[in-house]
Design an enzyme around this catalytic site. Structure first.
Site, short mmCIF file in Angstrom:
data_model
loop_
_atom_site.label_atom_id
_atom_site.label_comp_id
_atom_site.label_asym_id
_atom_site.label_seq_id
_atom_site.Cartn_x
_atom_site.Cartn_y
_atom_site.Cartn_z
N ASP A 1 -47.73 -0.18 9.02
CA ASP A 1 -47.59 1.12 8.29
C ASP A 1 -46.97 2.04 9.73
O ASP A 1 -47.00 1.66 10.81
CB ASP A 1 -49.11 1.73 8.14
CG ASP A 1 -50.46 1.92 9.05
OD1 ASP A 1 -50.46 1.44 9.75
OD2 ASP A 1 -50.78 3.02 8.76
N GLU B 1 -53.00 0.72 8.36
CA GLU B 1 -54.20 1.19 9.35
C GLU B 1 -54.15 2.83 9.29
O GLU B 1 -55.21 3.36 9.69
CB GLU B 1 -53.75 0.61 11.41
CG GLU B 1 -54.27 0.50 11.71
CD GLU B 1 -54.76 2.22 12.92
OE1 GLU B 1 -55.88 2.33 12.54
OE2 GLU B 1 -53.68 3.01 12.91
N GLU B 2 -52.89 3.80 10.09
CA GLU B 2 -53.00 5.43 10.02
C GLU B 2 -54.31 5.43 9.29
O GLU B 2 -54.30 6.67 8.95
CB GLU B 2 -51.56 5.70 10.21
CG GLU B 2 -51.33 4.93 10.97
CD GLU B 2 -51.06 5.42 12.45
OE1 GLU B 2 -51.88 6.12 12.89
OE2 GLU B 2 -50.43 5.08 13.59
N ARG C 1 -61.61 -4.12 27.11
CA ARG C 1 -62.82 -3.66 27.31
C ARG C 1 -63.57 -3.83 26.73
O ARG C 1 -63.53 -4.85 25.58
CB ARG C 1 -63.00 -2.32 26.22
CG ARG C 1 -63.56 -1.23 27.02
CD ARG C 1 -63.06 0.22 25.85
NE ARG C 1 -62.64 0.74 27.05
CZ ARG C 1 -61.65 1.46 26.63
NH1 ARG C 1 -61.55 1.62 25.01
NH2 ARG C 1 -60.64 2.85 27.53
N HIS D 1 -47.36 8.97 19.15
CA HIS D 1 -47.16 9.51 17.30
C HIS D 1 -46.55 10.61 17.78
O HIS D 1 -47.08 11.53 18.23
CB HIS D 1 -48.49 9.94 16.95
CG HIS D 1 -49.50 8.68 16.93
ND1 HIS D 1 -50.03 9.84 15.50
CD2 HIS D 1 -49.23 7.54 17.14
CE1 HIS D 1 -50.89 7.72 15.15
NE2 HIS D 1 -50.81 7.15 15.85
NI NI Z 1 -51.55 2.62 15.81
#
Ligand code: NI
Length: 393
Positions: A80, A138-139, A177, A363
């Site tokens: 997305d 996802e957002e 990580r 973003h």
């Molecule tokens: Ni992202």
């Protein structure tokens, strides 16, 4: 990793970048990824990869079946875009007003496609199964749970999941990580209700503006005074709405914000303290607070053994000096965490920054990607899958 896999990715590089640009030009918001998913499905089928559409809404799943028995791993990319008006002036800039791939999800799709095709072309030597998950929304923190509810982790059962995200590191860098990676993200809505009236006669009102200001300040002591200082937590009030004129005290003021923790007792504590403190702070000013607390996304905790396999593979792909093992977690969130709740999971970050250049602004309307990074990411994904399912090196 077999050198043939590397060669297959190199061969696909141009088409992968073209695919990324095509998707970039036609970005789609969460749960509206119709064109994107149709394009992915078409390209997978063109390669002869078993493909399923409409999984969890607009999700697409490709199944790369090796000719030999082995384990099953899922590789996941999100699809997305964001509600941003693009301002890059790239020749392949967004054609859709107010919508832009400004978080690199176009790159994730392209990398996963290339990794999947490379693996499929090596299927004679591949052991086990690689599930290619192209996830919507996802957002909106909505795509992963829907795909899981639709059975994306079953049949064949997925034994591990790896996600990819582009990151601001210079091209060639792969970072990972151990343990806590991204936070659980919760939201809250508070309505502070009082009694409105004339701004010149506050004594006849119960002022919700003053009470709301007090709530904002009081909430800051939840993290600083109640949460164990060695446990990370964030409580941010991000929106205040109330009032209609400079001289009218309104009846109510609304506050909204977000809470980030790594789950467990800290999450429970912040939720209950937020309720208690907001209500008490409002009450001190003669008002009442109604609190709605919503848990949206769990924390993303990386599986230790899987991350070790990923680290070793990344060192092979990019060279030991280009692999960064991040020390501190980030309080951002990602709905891949829903996968991680079900199967061992880890997420890698692929550098798409220009070495020596300005950092990419995620973003943001001017978000730029150094596309040379995509081949590194695709190679890492394919190699991780290869190693996990048990293909011979
Ligand atoms: Ni992202």
């Amino acid at each position: 990793m077999p050198t043939t896999l590397q060669a297959a990715i190199a061969e696909l590089n141009e088409e992968m970048i073209a695919l990324r640009r095509q998707i970039h030009q036609r970005p789609e918001l969460a749960m509206q990824e119709d064109e994107t998913s149709a394009l992915i499905a078409w390209k997978l089928r063109a390669e002869g990869i078993e493909t399923q559409e409409g999984v969890g809404g607009t999700g697409v799943v490709g199944l790369v079946r090796g000719k030999r028995r082995g384990r099953c791993i899922a590789l996941r990319a999100d699809m997305d875009a964001l509600p941003i008006q693009e301002a890059t002036r790239l020749p392949f800039a967004s054609e859709v007003p107010g919508v832009m791939h400004a978080c690199g999800h176009d790159c994730h799709v392209a990398m996963l496609w290339a990794a999947g095709v490379a693996l499929h072309r090596q299927r004679e030597a591949l052991r086990g199964t690689v599930k290619l998950i192209f996830q919507p929304a996802e957002e909106a923190v909505a795509g992963a749970p829907r795909m899981i509810a639709d059975g994306v982790l079953d049949n064949p059962p997925v034994e591990a999941a790896v996600a990819v995200h582009v990151w601001k590191d210079p091209v060639g860098t792969l970072s990972l990580r151990y343990g806590e990676h991204l936070a659980a993200a919760d939201g809250f809505d508070i309505v502070v209700r009082g009694k409105g009236g004339h701004g010149a006669m506050p004594h006849a009102t119960a002022d919700p503006v003053l009470a709301a200001a007090n709530v904002v300040l009081a909430l800051q002591q939840v993290v600083s005074r109640r949460v164990d200082p060695v446990r990370p937590a964030v409580l941010s009030v991000c929106q205040i709405n109330g009032g209609s004129a400079f001289n009218i005290i309104p009846d109510e003021v609304a506050l909204r914000g977000t809470v980030r923790t790594f789950g467990g007792p800290t999450r429970d504590l912040v939720e209950s303290e937020l309720q208690r403190v907001a209500q008490a702070a409002a009450k001190a000013y003669g008002c009442a607070a109604r609190v709605k607390y919503t848990r949206s996304c769990p924390a993303l905790i990386h599986d230790e053994a899987l991350t070790r396999l990923v680290e070793a593979t990344c060192r092979e792909v990019s060279g030991a000096e280009s692999v960064v093992v991040e020390a501190d977690p980030c309080m951002g969130a990602e709905d891949f965490a829903f996968f991680a709740q079900r199967v061992p999971a880890t997420q890698i970050a692929v550098g798409i920054g220009t070495p020596g250049g300005p950092e990419p602004l995620f973003h943001n309307a001017r978000f730029l990607v150094e596309e040379r990074g995509l081949a590194v990411g695709a190679e890492a994904l394919a190699s991780i899958a290869w190693r996990f399912v048990g293909g011979p090196d």
